[in-house]
Design a protein around this motif. Structure first.
Motif, PDB file in Angstrom:
ATOM      1  N   TRP A  93      24.398 -38.318  68.609  1.00  0.00           N
ATOM      2  CA  TRP A  93      25.423 -38.964  69.414  1.00  0.00           C
ATOM      3  C   TRP A  93      25.036 -40.245  70.206  1.00  0.00           C
ATOM      4  O   TRP A  93      23.869 -40.391  70.842  1.00  0.00           O
ATOM      5  N   MET A  94      25.998 -41.133  70.279  1.00  0.00           N
ATOM      6  CA  MET A  94      25.756 -42.395  71.057  1.00  0.00           C
ATOM      7  C   MET A  94      24.376 -43.122  70.770  1.00  0.00           C
ATOM      8  O   MET A  94      23.838 -43.697  71.582  1.00  0.00           O
ATOM      9  N   LYS A  95      24.012 -43.262  69.522  1.00  0.00           N
ATOM     10  CA  LYS A  95      22.870 -44.248  69.172  1.00  0.00           C
ATOM     11  C   LYS A  95      23.009 -44.513  67.832  1.00  0.00           C
ATOM     12  O   LYS A  95      23.461 -44.023  66.952  1.00  0.00           O
ATOM     13  N   SER A  96      22.141 -45.708  67.545  1.00  0.00           N
ATOM     14  CA  SER A  96      21.936 -45.837  66.206  1.00  0.00           C
ATOM     15  C   SER A  96      21.062 -45.195  65.516  1.00  0.00           C
ATOM     16  O   SER A  96      20.130 -44.576  65.825  1.00  0.00           O
ATOM     17  N   LEU A  97      21.394 -44.891  64.075  1.00  0.00           N
ATOM     18  CA  LEU A  97      20.664 -43.965  63.215  1.00  0.00           C
ATOM     19  C   LEU A  97      19.430 -44.697  62.602  1.00  0.00           C
ATOM     20  O   LEU A  97      18.860 -44.231  61.535  1.00  0.00           O
ATOM     21  N   GLU A  98      19.404 -46.381  62.700  1.00  0.00           N
ATOM     22  CA  GLU A  98      18.181 -46.759  62.137  1.00  0.00           C
ATOM     23  C   GLU A  98      16.778 -46.336  62.036  1.00  0.00           C
ATOM     24  O   GLU A  98      16.111 -46.137  61.320  1.00  0.00           O
ATOM     25  N   PRO A  99      16.358 -45.843  63.554  1.00  0.00           N
ATOM     26  CA  PRO A  99      15.141 -45.209  63.630  1.00  0.00           C
ATOM     27  C   PRO A  99      15.138 -43.830  62.901  1.00  0.00           C
ATOM     28  O   PRO A  99      14.094 -43.773  62.299  1.00  0.00           O
ATOM     29  N   LEU A 100      15.909 -43.185  62.737  1.00  0.00           N
ATOM     30  CA  LEU A 100      16.187 -41.976  61.941  1.00  0.00           C
ATOM     31  C   LEU A 100      15.618 -42.071  60.558  1.00  0.00           C
ATOM     32  O   LEU A 100      15.121 -41.534  59.846  1.00  0.00           O
ATOM     33  N   MET A 101      16.562 -43.115  60.033  1.00  0.00           N
ATOM     34  CA  MET A 101      16.475 -43.695  58.647  1.00  0.00           C
ATOM     35  C   MET A 101      15.093 -44.074  58.219  1.00  0.00           C
ATOM     36  O   MET A 101      14.652 -44.033  57.063  1.00  0.00           O
ATOM     37  N   ARG A 102      14.611 -44.752  59.323  1.00  0.00           N
ATOM     38  CA  ARG A 102      13.093 -45.146  58.804  1.00  0.00           C
ATOM     39  C   ARG A 102      12.198 -44.045  58.656  1.00  0.00           C
ATOM     40  O   ARG A 102      11.249 -44.055  57.702  1.00  0.00           O
ATOM     41  N   GLU A 103      12.478 -42.876  59.451  1.00  0.00           N
ATOM     42  CA  GLU A 103      11.597 -41.767  59.254  1.00  0.00           C
ATOM     43  C   GLU A 103      11.933 -40.955  57.980  1.00  0.00           C
ATOM     44  O   GLU A 103      11.149 -40.514  57.200  1.00  0.00           O
ATOM     45  N   VAL A 104      13.333 -41.103  57.726  1.00  0.00           N
ATOM     46  CA  VAL A 104      13.589 -40.406  56.325  1.00  0.00           C
ATOM     47  C   VAL A 104      13.091 -41.157  55.223  1.00  0.00           C
ATOM     48  O   VAL A 104      12.546 -40.439  54.346  1.00  0.00           O
ATOM     49  N   ARG A 105      12.965 -42.409  55.225  1.00  0.00           N
ATOM     50  CA  ARG A 105      12.396 -43.342  53.894  1.00  0.00           C
ATOM     51  C   ARG A 105      11.052 -42.724  54.032  1.00  0.00           C
ATOM     52  O   ARG A 105      10.484 -42.859  52.966  1.00  0.00           O
ATOM     53  N   ALA A 106      10.215 -42.658  55.039  1.00  0.00           N
ATOM     54  CA  ALA A 106       8.953 -42.330  54.992  1.00  0.00           C
ATOM     55  C   ALA A 106       8.546 -40.776  54.356  1.00  0.00           C
ATOM     56  O   ALA A 106       7.628 -40.683  53.600  1.00  0.00           O
ATOM     57  N   GLN A 107       9.698 -40.015  54.781  1.00  0.00           N
ATOM     58  CA  GLN A 107       9.541 -38.737  54.392  1.00  0.00           C
ATOM     59  C   GLN A 107       9.824 -38.587  52.855  1.00  0.00           C
ATOM     60  O   GLN A 107       9.435 -37.824  52.059  1.00  0.00           O
ATOM     61  N   MET A 108      10.776 -39.397  52.281  1.00  0.00           N
ATOM     62  CA  MET A 108      11.325 -39.397  51.027  1.00  0.00           C
ATOM     63  C   MET A 108       9.981 -39.986  50.117  1.00  0.00           C
ATOM     64  O   MET A 108       9.892 -39.608  48.947  1.00  0.00           O
ATOM     65  N   GLY A 109       9.288 -40.931  50.557  1.00  0.00           N
ATOM     66  CA  GLY A 109       8.370 -41.638  49.707  1.00  0.00           C
ATOM     67  C   GLY A 109       9.085 -42.540  48.536  1.00  0.00           C
ATOM     68  O   GLY A 109      10.035 -42.795  48.365  1.00  0.00           O
ATOM     69  N   ASP A 110       8.201 -42.471  47.325  1.00  0.00           N
ATOM     70  CA  ASP A 110       8.835 -43.094  46.126  1.00  0.00           C
ATOM     71  C   ASP A 110       9.318 -41.987  45.066  1.00  0.00           C
ATOM     72  O   ASP A 110       9.409 -42.380  44.071  1.00  0.00           O
ATOM     73  N   LYS A 111       9.212 -40.725  45.508  1.00  0.00           N
ATOM     74  CA  LYS A 111       9.710 -39.949  44.256  1.00  0.00           C
ATOM     75  C   LYS A 111      11.408 -39.758  44.517  1.00  0.00           C
ATOM     76  O   LYS A 111      11.894 -40.287  45.255  1.00  0.00           O
ATOM     77  N   PRO A 112      11.722 -39.231  43.378  1.00  0.00           N
ATOM     78  CA  PRO A 112      13.273 -39.131  43.194  1.00  0.00           C
ATOM     79  C   PRO A 112      14.059 -38.528  44.535  1.00  0.00           C
ATOM     80  O   PRO A 112      13.513 -37.466  44.992  1.00  0.00           O
ATOM     81  N   VAL A 113      15.298 -38.877  44.879  1.00  0.00           N
ATOM     82  CA  VAL A 113      15.973 -38.742  45.833  1.00  0.00           C
ATOM     83  C   VAL A 113      17.393 -38.568  45.488  1.00  0.00           C
ATOM     84  O   VAL A 113      17.854 -39.518  44.737  1.00  0.00           O
ATOM     85  N   TYR A 114      18.193 -37.793  45.944  1.00  0.00           N
ATOM     86  CA  TYR A 114      19.656 -37.556  45.502  1.00  0.00           C
ATOM     87  C   TYR A 114      20.187 -37.517  47.210  1.00  0.00           C
ATOM     88  O   TYR A 114      19.841 -37.099  48.063  1.00  0.00           O
ATOM     89  N   ILE A 115      21.474 -38.316  47.207  1.00  0.00           N
ATOM     90  CA  ILE A 115      22.255 -38.513  48.401  1.00  0.00           C
ATOM     91  C   ILE A 115      23.388 -37.583  48.059  1.00  0.00           C
ATOM     92  O   ILE A 115      24.192 -37.864  47.151  1.00  0.00           O
TER      93      ILE A 115
END
Length: 194
Positions: A93-115
């Motif tokens: 709520w009431m915030k940009s999700l860009e910081p969250l997505m930086r964390e998500v990119r680090a969590q996902m690494g370079d292995k296959p991902v599905y959205i």
């Protein structure tokens, strides 16, 4: 896509090729229910079935925008037990999700991902045309931040589900859904954008 059941056979096919995949799942619901009316395969159970079949790399699953009614006092317990990261809507709520997505990119690494993007992840003020709307959801801007935040990941597939135009005479849900799907196509590996 149609309802969220469609993601289950897609992930079966992708896991047969890539092994267990990471998942960026945007939704109002975790879709990890066990049964409904005696059926094990329905739109509220695809990710439980995927876990049972070993289709997901559970340490690389993030569920964003989760909210809504529940019949369980701890509705996210199953997900946490599997190792999923659950991001309830209150954290969005009431915030940009860009910081969250930086964390998500680090969590996902370079292995296959599905959205997998359920349109009911958005607030029904923007996307009322869905079967299980839940108030207080994501905004279209946050949806774009999530999708664009997946750029650079090893995305092997994506879906946008649960759009039901008959429930929205304005056509806004279908318009939003089409644009979000276009955005997903733009973040696929090898796609050049401006």
């Amino acid at each position: 896509g149609g309802d969220h059941t469609i993601t289950y056979p897609i992930l079966q096919a992708l896991a047969a090729k890539h092994g267990p995949v990471g998942l960026v799942h945007v939704d109002a619901h975790t879709d990890t229910g066990d049964t409904a009316l005696g059926e094990k395969i329905y739109h509220g159970s695809p990710f439980r079935r995927c876990v049972e079949e070993g289709l997901l790399d559970c340490g690389r699953v993030v569920q964003i925008g989760i909210r809504g009614s529940s019949y369980d006092p701890d509705p996210h317990k199953y997900c946490r037990e599997q190792g999923f990261r659950v991001v309830p809507i209150e954290e969005c709520w009431m915030k940009s999700l860009e910081p969250l997505m930086r964390e998500v990119r680090a969590q996902m690494g370079d292995k296959p991902v599905y959205i997998s993007f359920d349109i009911d992840g958005l607030d029904p003020a923007y996307a009322p045309g869905t079967g299980t709307p839940e108030i207080a959801g994501l905004t279209p801007v946050q949806a774009l931040e999530i999708i664009r935040g997946c750029k650079g990941l090893n995305i092997v597939g994506c879906d946008l589900v649960e759009v039901a135009p008959m429930y929205d005479v304005s056509g806004n849900t279908a318009l939003l859904g089409a644009n979000l799907l276009f955005e997903m196509l733009c973040v696929l590996p090898g796609v050049k954008t401006l």
